[in-house]
Design an enzyme around this catalytic site. Structure first.
Site, PDB file in Angstrom:
ATOM      1  N   ARG A  59       0.992  -1.168   0.136  1.00 51.32           N
ATOM      2  CA  ARG A  59      -0.031  -0.043  -0.016  1.00 51.32           C
ATOM      3  C   ARG A  59       0.867   1.229  -0.175  1.00 51.32           C
ATOM      4  NH1 ARG A  59      -3.190   2.772   3.882  1.00 51.32           N
ATOM      5  NH2 ARG A  59      -2.340   1.549   5.595  1.00 51.32           N
ATOM      6  N   LYS A  60       2.123   1.258  -0.031  1.00 51.59           N
ATOM      7  CA  LYS A  60       2.973   2.294  -0.138  1.00 51.59           C
ATOM      8  C   LYS A  60       3.197   2.934  -1.506  1.00 51.59           C
ATOM      9  CE  LYS A  60       6.029   0.383   3.571  1.00 51.59           C
ATOM     10  NZ  LYS A  60       7.352   0.019   4.136  1.00 51.59           N
ATOM     11  N   THR A  61       2.124   3.447  -1.876  1.00 58.65           N
ATOM     12  CA  THR A  61       2.019   4.095  -3.314  1.00 58.65           C
ATOM     13  C   THR A  61       1.818   5.642  -3.198  1.00 58.65           C
ATOM     14  OG1 THR A  61      -0.490   3.957  -2.928  1.00 58.65           O
ATOM     15  CG2 THR A  61       0.497   2.141  -4.298  1.00 58.65           C
TER      16      THR A  61
END
Length: 458
Positions: free
Chosen positions: A294-296
């Site tokens: 989820r590190k976007t």
């Protein structure tokens, strides 16, 4: 009578106006008759005595006494490629001028320098001189194609349509926001170029996987332009290659240009990195899944997650609503792993999986006993991860085991093992490179690849 001279020379088949022919030592020969195992050929010029035959894939010239200059071989090859291209099924939706430009672009890639390119381009027939013949050629071919379809011809297998994953309304809203950011008020450059109809070519100038097609299409649809693709999404592109053509008003093409290129470059960068890691897993015959995290980039998540799928890896959870992941902060605040999992199960129900981040075998065992579906071994070295994963599988065969934290492309193969189901890497959406694309309005005599200028001006 001309002297009989036998010369074994290489030849190539070419497509002539009224059938097939042969290009032998720079002269055009046509088929006259078949005699036993020989195809008798004669120079295309009516009063030329040159003749010979084709046998065992060799051209045997028995009389090479040509009484005229040899034609321009490059122009012959170009015309032959044009005739073949307008009849190809993949170009049915492409206009004849577009086919001409596409073949011309590919043909000119033979040149290694600007000077060679200019000389080669000067030898080619202008579009106006061949367009009528090409239209006739298409009218001859198209009815045959339709007849095949009516006869129930087996449809060609298409590439996966990843664009079906996206919501049309959300996609439109997203590109509207992007364009609003880039054009908050006046478009001064749009006034300069006006609204004449133009055609621009999308070029890929570095190796990578093509991704982001639906976003590119939506951006140009928003500004009133149409896009025709020459490559399927998910294919690996080799530079420099022609990827698509954009048609529309000059001002509209330039309004969408930078936003579309930014999106395409980044999406293709993510997909290229994902494809590289996915290929590595296949090379090692590992059956698990590589996943993004989820590190976007805020506001750009849909593109990065979409590109992961195109590249052949898993997206992991899309957002906080997709799956319940309990990390150290959740556990510390809840009081224990068991308490955190119990509360998660109560609100998530049977349809939402629960994953717990663990730092030891004891934490993982507690999570599994509490009802967790997935255990993530966080920041484990490869040897420790394999040992804990094996012990967990012996006790909880149904448990999915993920490893994450500090795993790089170089370290990835060390984590491939039968007891590890998922390997997640934040670098898939945080450390990816970009693929170089450019969009150039086509102009006669100008190389759209925009070659580097050197000291001598070439």
């Amino acid at each position: 009578m001309a002297e009989q001279v036998e010369l074994s020379v290489t030849f190539e088949h070419i497509t002539l106006k009224r059938g097939s022919g042969f290009l032998v030592d720079g002269f055009i020969y046509t088929r006259k008759l078949v005699r036993k195992d020989r195809v008798m050929i004669r120079c295309q010029e009516r009063k030329c005595p040159a003749k010979g035959y084709i046998s065992d894939e060799l051209a045997i010239i028995t009389n090479a006494s040509h009484n005229h200059e040899s034609p321009d071989v490059r122009a012959i090859r170009f015309r032959a490629q044009l005739r073949e291209a307008v009849g190809e099924e993949r170009n049915i939706g492409l206009s004849v001028p577009d086919v001409y430009e596409q073949v011309k672009w590919n043909f000119l890639q033979q040149a290694e320098t600007v000077q060679q390119r200019e000389e080669l381009e000067a030898s080619l027939p202008a579009r106006s001189t061949v367009e009528r013949a090409l239209h006739r050629r298409r009218s001859e071919v198209m009815p045959q194609t339709s007849a095949f379809r009516q006869a129930g011809r087996k449809p060609k297998i298409q590439m996966e349509k990843f664009g079906n994953l996206l919501s049309t309304t959300d996609l439109q809203a997203t590109v509207q926001a992007w364009l609003k950011e880039d054009i908050p008020s006046f478009d001064y450059g749009g006034f300069v170029v006006g609204d004449k109809q133009e055609r621009a070519v999308l070029l890929c100038k570095s190796k990578g996987v093509l991704a982001g097609v639906p976003f590119f299409n939506a951006i140009f649809a928003q500004v009133g332009c149409t896009v025709h693709w020459y490559c399927d999404e998910g294919t690996t592109l080799q530079p420099v290659c022609r990827v698509a053509t954009v048609k529309g008003k000059a001002c509209n093409i330039l309004q969408g240009e930078r936003t579309a290129l930014n999106c395409m470059a980044r999406a293709s960068g993510v997909a290229s990195f994902a494809k590289r890691l996915s290929s590595m897993a296949k090379q090692y015959h590992w059956q698990g899944q590589i996943a993004g995290t989820r590190k976007t980039t805020p506001g750009f998540r849909v593109v990065e997650k979409y590109a992961l799928i195109v590249g052949g890896v898993s997206t992991h959870r899309y957002d906080l609503s997709s799956m319940i992941m309990l990390k150290d902060n959740h556990i510390w605040s809840a009081g224990s792993i068991t308490e955190a999992v119990t509360n998660a199960k109560r609100v998530g129900g049977f349809s939402t999986k629960v994953e717990v981040e663990c730092r030891s075998m004891e934490d993982a065992t507690e999570a599994a006993n509490a009802g967790a579906d997935i255990v993530m071994l966080d920041n484990f070295e490869a040897e420790a991860a394999h040992k804990v994963a094996q012990d967990l599988k012996c006790q909880f065969a149904h448990l999915l085991i993920e490893v994450s934290g500090g795993i790089t492309e170089e370290l990835l193969p060390q984590y491939f093992g039968p007891c590890i189901d998922v390997i997640s890497l934040s670098k898939l959406t945080q450390g990816y490179g970009v693929i170089d694309f450019s969009l150039k309005i086509q102009k006669e005599g100008v190389d759209p690849s925009n070659p580097t200028i050197t000291v001598d001006g070439n």
